[in-house]
Design an enzyme around this catalytic site. Sequence first.
Site, PDB file in Angstrom:
ATOM      1  N   GLY A   1      12.659   3.341   6.589  1.00 19.56           N
ATOM      2  CA  GLY A   1      12.567   4.096   5.341  1.00 19.56           C
ATOM      3  C   GLY A   1      11.506   5.180   5.344  1.00 19.56           C
ATOM      4  O   GLY A   1      11.334   5.919   6.326  1.00 19.56           O
ATOM      5  N   ILE A   2      10.776   5.276   4.235  1.00 23.53           N
ATOM      6  CA  ILE A   2       9.749   6.307   4.091  1.00 23.53           C
ATOM      7  C   ILE A   2       8.710   6.195   5.204  1.00 23.53           C
ATOM      8  O   ILE A   2       8.310   7.194   5.811  1.00 23.53           O
ATOM      9  CB  ILE A   2       9.077   6.203   2.709  1.00 23.53           C
ATOM     10  CG1 ILE A   2      10.055   6.638   1.615  1.00 23.53           C
ATOM     11  CG2 ILE A   2       7.806   7.053   2.659  1.00 23.53           C
ATOM     12  CD1 ILE A   2       9.548   6.385   0.198  1.00 23.53           C
TER      13      ILE A   2
ATOM     14  N   ASP B   1       1.316  -8.320   7.825  1.00 25.74           N
ATOM     15  CA  ASP B   1       1.530  -8.494   6.391  1.00 25.74           C
ATOM     16  C   ASP B   1       0.303  -7.916   5.706  1.00 25.74           C
ATOM     17  O   ASP B   1      -0.803  -8.454   5.849  1.00 25.74           O
ATOM     18  CB  ASP B   1       1.679  -9.987   6.072  1.00 25.74           C
ATOM     19  CG  ASP B   1       1.854 -10.268   4.589  1.00 25.74           C
ATOM     20  OD1 ASP B   1       1.592  -9.369   3.763  1.00 25.74           O
ATOM     21  OD2 ASP B   1       2.220 -11.405   4.244  1.00 25.74           O
TER      22      ASP B   1
ATOM     23  N   GLY C   1       5.382  -1.827   0.874  1.00 28.30           N
ATOM     24  CA  GLY C   1       5.583  -2.341  -0.475  1.00 28.30           C
ATOM     25  C   GLY C   1       6.923  -3.026  -0.611  1.00 28.30           C
ATOM     26  O   GLY C   1       7.788  -2.930   0.266  1.00 28.30           O
TER      27      GLY C   1
ATOM     28  N   TYR D   1       6.620  -4.521 -10.854  1.00 27.95           N
ATOM     29  CA  TYR D   1       6.539  -3.457  -9.849  1.00 27.95           C
ATOM     30  C   TYR D   1       5.822  -2.236 -10.422  1.00 27.95           C
ATOM     31  O   TYR D   1       4.927  -1.665  -9.780  1.00 27.95           O
ATOM     32  CB  TYR D   1       7.949  -3.098  -9.394  1.00 27.95           C
ATOM     33  CG  TYR D   1       8.053  -1.907  -8.465  1.00 27.95           C
ATOM     34  CD1 TYR D   1       7.714  -2.025  -7.125  1.00 27.95           C
ATOM     35  CD2 TYR D   1       8.503  -0.668  -8.932  1.00 27.95           C
ATOM     36  CE1 TYR D   1       7.813  -0.939  -6.258  1.00 27.95           C
ATOM     37  CE2 TYR D   1       8.612   0.409  -8.075  1.00 27.95           C
ATOM     38  CZ  TYR D   1       8.270   0.278  -6.746  1.00 27.95           C
ATOM     39  OH  TYR D   1       8.364   1.353  -5.897  1.00 27.95           O
TER      40      TYR D   1
ATOM     41  N   LYS E   1       2.279  -0.577  -8.990  1.00 26.22           N
ATOM     42  CA  LYS E   1       2.224   0.811  -8.528  1.00 26.22           C
ATOM     43  C   LYS E   1       1.316   1.667  -9.417  1.00 26.22           C
ATOM     44  O   LYS E   1       0.689   2.625  -8.935  1.00 26.22           O
ATOM     45  CB  LYS E   1       3.634   1.394  -8.470  1.00 26.22           C
ATOM     46  CG  LYS E   1       4.496   0.812  -7.351  1.00 26.22           C
ATOM     47  CD  LYS E   1       3.916   1.123  -5.975  1.00 26.22           C
ATOM     48  CE  LYS E   1       4.894   0.774  -4.858  1.00 26.22           C
ATOM     49  NZ  LYS E   1       4.366   1.136  -3.518  1.00 26.22           N
TER      50      LYS E   1
END
Length: 250
Positions: free
Chosen positions: A15-16, A61, A90, A153, A157
């Site tokens: 992903g990102i 982790d 995340g 979430y 954030k």
Amino acid sequence: MSTDRVVVVTGGASGIGLGVVERFAANGHPVAMLDVQDAALKTESERLRSQGFQVLSYKVDVSSREQVEAAYASVREQLGPIAIVVANAGISEGIAFADVSVSTWQRMIDINLTGVFHTVQAALPDMVAAKWGRIITISSHAAQSGAADRAHYSAAKAGVIGLTRGLAREYAAQGITVNTIPPSVVATPMAEQGIQLGTFPPLEVIAQHIPIPRPGTPEDIAAACEYLASDGASYVTGVVLPVNGGMFIG
């Protein structure tokens, strides 16, 4: 921008995070990719090394300070002092707030917020010694606008944004900038998993509500990280850079 600066990217195996790893590696930086996805770490790091890039991989982790510090010790030994950190690791899950258990809440905070704390704090001694550093956190537009069934979430954030701003003020005079990028909808394996589980709408549906009518890509976020890590961004700190296609403007 100097290309010998060591970069650490958490959540770097997909992903990102993988997009960010690829961007910095292609620019000549030594990069350490940290992730819990063992198979993806092995596959992607070997692919990048086969292309001639200097990439190390560590199963970590980020909620474990011990694992973060062990990986950092190896990074310093093999690559040198850490100069750039992209705290991207995340998790996200859709759960009605009334159904969020204490353990689910704690896990969200441990990974999405405390994980950033570990990732950043453990790297700071190198940056302070060098009087130069770039810290980029990946938050979320959910922290700015809220998100249904993702209150836990959103809260975690939002904490990342607050942490980023506090660190930006604290370390500005030491040559260290701290900024955050809150993406909105990005085409990633995590988003695809949510779609398959029925907890996230199809990307083409969401895209209809974005002023730039497409989902973001890891490359979009990586390009912003590249800028924030550059010497040209030395006067930019404490910024919430919304790489979101105009989905949230505020």
